[in-house]
Design a protein around this motif. Structure first.
Motif, PDB file in Angstrom:
ATOM      1  N   GLN A 134      14.412   4.719  -4.239  1.00 37.60           N
ATOM      2  CA  GLN A 134      14.082   6.007  -3.629  1.00 37.60           C
ATOM      3  C   GLN A 134      12.758   5.931  -2.866  1.00 37.60           C
ATOM      4  N   ARG A 135      11.792   5.203  -3.428  1.00 36.48           N
ATOM      5  CA  ARG A 135      10.520   5.023  -2.722  1.00 36.48           C
ATOM      6  C   ARG A 135      10.726   4.236  -1.431  1.00 36.48           C
ATOM      7  N   LYS A 136      11.602   3.270  -1.470  1.00 36.65           N
ATOM      8  CA  LYS A 136      11.873   2.468  -0.275  1.00 36.65           C
ATOM      9  C   LYS A 136      12.487   3.320   0.825  1.00 36.65           C
ATOM     10  N   LYS A 137      13.418   4.192   0.447  1.00 40.26           N
ATOM     11  CA  LYS A 137      14.030   5.083   1.436  1.00 40.26           C
ATOM     12  C   LYS A 137      13.013   6.065   2.001  1.00 40.26           C
ATOM     13  N   LEU A 138      12.143   6.580   1.135  1.00 37.76           N
ATOM     14  CA  LEU A 138      11.112   7.508   1.592  1.00 37.76           C
ATOM     15  C   LEU A 138      10.136   6.802   2.523  1.00 37.76           C
ATOM     16  N   ALA A 139       9.778   5.566   2.204  1.00 38.90           N
ATOM     17  CA  ALA A 139       8.883   4.798   3.059  1.00 38.90           C
ATOM     18  C   ALA A 139       9.515   4.559   4.426  1.00 38.90           C
ATOM     19  N   ARG A 140      10.825   4.275   4.448  1.00 38.90           N
ATOM     20  CA  ARG A 140      11.503   4.072   5.727  1.00 38.90           C
ATOM     21  C   ARG A 140      11.514   5.354   6.541  1.00 38.90           C
ATOM     22  N   ARG A 141      11.731   6.493   5.895  1.00 42.03           N
ATOM     23  CA  ARG A 141      11.704   7.777   6.606  1.00 42.03           C
ATOM     24  C   ARG A 141      10.296   8.065   7.132  1.00 42.03           C
ATOM     25  N   ASN A 142       9.289   7.613   6.385  1.00 44.30           N
ATOM     26  CA  ASN A 142       7.913   7.794   6.819  1.00 44.30           C
ATOM     27  C   ASN A 142       7.633   7.002   8.097  1.00 44.30           C
ATOM     28  N   TRP A 143       8.109   5.775   8.149  1.00 48.78           N
ATOM     29  CA  TRP A 143       7.947   4.969   9.356  1.00 48.78           C
ATOM     30  C   TRP A 143       8.698   5.591  10.532  1.00 48.78           C
ATOM     31  N   LEU A 155       0.829  -1.200   0.000  1.00 48.65           N
ATOM     32  CA  LEU A 155       0.000   0.000   0.000  1.00 48.65           C
ATOM     33  C   LEU A 155       0.869   1.257   0.000  1.00 48.65           C
ATOM     34  N   VAL A 156       1.876   1.291   0.868  1.00 52.07           N
ATOM     35  CA  VAL A 156       2.752   2.458   0.946  1.00 52.07           C
ATOM     36  C   VAL A 156       3.477   2.680  -0.376  1.00 52.07           C
ATOM     37  N   ASP A 157       4.005   1.606  -0.956  1.00 59.26           N
ATOM     38  CA  ASP A 157       4.733   1.740  -2.223  1.00 59.26           C
ATOM     39  C   ASP A 157       3.804   2.192  -3.332  1.00 59.26           C
ATOM     40  N   SER A 158       2.568   1.674  -3.353  1.00 59.68           N
ATOM     41  CA  SER A 158       1.608   2.094  -4.365  1.00 59.68           C
ATOM     42  C   SER A 158       1.264   3.570  -4.213  1.00 59.68           C
ATOM     43  N   ASN A 159       1.045   4.001  -2.979  1.00 62.53           N
ATOM     44  CA  ASN A 159       0.735   5.410  -2.731  1.00 62.53           C
ATOM     45  C   ASN A 159       1.871   6.315  -3.205  1.00 62.53           C
TER      46      ASN A 159
END
Length: 322
Positions: free
Chosen positions: A67-76, A51-55
């Motif tokens: 880059q999306r993975k790094k952003l998702a980690r920063r979001n968590w 869901l996070v990656d799709s968003n």
């Protein structure tokens, strides 16, 4: 005692024990633990990973998978640290030291509106630390009436409501609050609303982060019916733990606007305010939230998609011409 109440109370005790542990831990250590938990949630357990990656893929199509993975980690990391900041707020933030933690930006606009003889509707999104913002607003002498959905766990709900109302914030239930809201606006009070909650297929649909999203029409109606200005506020983290910028992103005043807006135009306005703050600090938005649920019939979704595509094309032409 009913079995569900027993389970609810056990969960409540566990949460309170966790909060007590967080409160006893320095914020600098909380930040380090949050970093580890972010890695664990995002890279190992992959909680809501698809869901996070799709968003993020829809919102930022130019980002690569890494880059999306790094952003998702920063979001968590932001979400974990947000919980720690909420736990520490009653002990760390006081009316004598708040300026050490919070920098104000254009907040005089909100003060002018709050001190006026008119009602005010304050809007905020699931961005930054909106819970601490509500706590600080009351602490600074500007209490608000906030609409929130009660938690399913009655013990946790009572505890969270005590935190929210500790500095003067008054919580109104999401269901059946219309008479109270009308009374607040009639008495020139300040109503605070989270504007980015899904309103279902009957909501007002506008584009948010490159996709249609449903918004509650009542927000626009409150302003149009009472003449209350809409003030979009945010509180974003600017550095380490408990370091924020509290600012006004924009204001729409139906009494002074050059052109009166309808429900859809008002909805589009505050939606654009939210998108602006999210794009500046994307890691501080709730990407784990399924904001873009769309259960409308396929024909209606396709028609809306074509309309939004045409609007984007027209906007691009206007931008090139300018």
């Amino acid at each position: 005692m009913r079995p569900k109440l027993v389970v609810d109370y056990v969960v409540y005790l566990i949460v309170r024990l966790f909060i007590c542990t967080v409160q006893a831990t320095p914020l600098s250590v909380c930040a380090q633990v949050s970093s580890f938990l972010a890695w664990l949630a995002n890279d190992v357990l992959k909680i809501r990973g698809k869901l996070v990656d799709s968003n993020l893929k829809h919102a930022f199509p130019d980002l690569s998978p890494s880059q999306r993975k790094k952003l998702a980690r920063r979001n968590w990391y932001h979400l974990c640290l947000m919980v720690c900041e909420i736990a520490h707020a009653p002990r760390k933030l006081h009316d004598t030291n708040w300026h050490k933690h919070i920098k104000m930006k254009d907040i005089h606009i909100q003060i002018e509106q709050a001190l006026g003889r008119r009602p005010v509707v304050v809007l905020l999104g699931h961005f930054g630390n909106f819970e601490v913002m509500g706590y600080c607003t009351g602490m600074l002498g500007f209490p608000t009436y906030t609409v929130a959905r009660p938690l399913d766990n009655p013990f946790l709900h009572r505890w969270l409501e005590e935190f929210r109302s500790a500095t003067g914030q008054i919580i109104l239930p999401k269901q059946g609050s219309a008479p109270y809201i009308e009374q607040v606006l009639d008495q020139n009070g300040t109503l605070a609303l989270l504007c980015d909650q899904n309103a279902g297929r009957k909501g007002c649909w506008v584009e948010f982060m490159n996709r249609p999203a449903s918004y509650h029409k009542a927000i626009s109606v409150f302003s149009m019916a009472s003449g209350a200005p809409l003030v979009f506020l945010y509180m974003r983290r600017t550095g380490g733990p408990m370091q924020f910028e509290f600012g006004v992103e924009g204001i729409y005043d139906p009494a002074t606007a050059d052109e009166q807006k309808g429900v859809k135009e008002v909805t589009q306005w505050y939606n654009e305010m939210l998108e602006r703050v999210v794009r500046r600090d994307p890691e501080q938005y709730w990407w784990v939230h399924n904001r873009w649920k769309d259960d409308r019939p396929a024909k209606k979704r396709e028609k809306e998609k074509q309309r939004l595509a045409a609007e984007r094309k027209e906007a691009a032409k206007l931008a090139q011409a300018a």
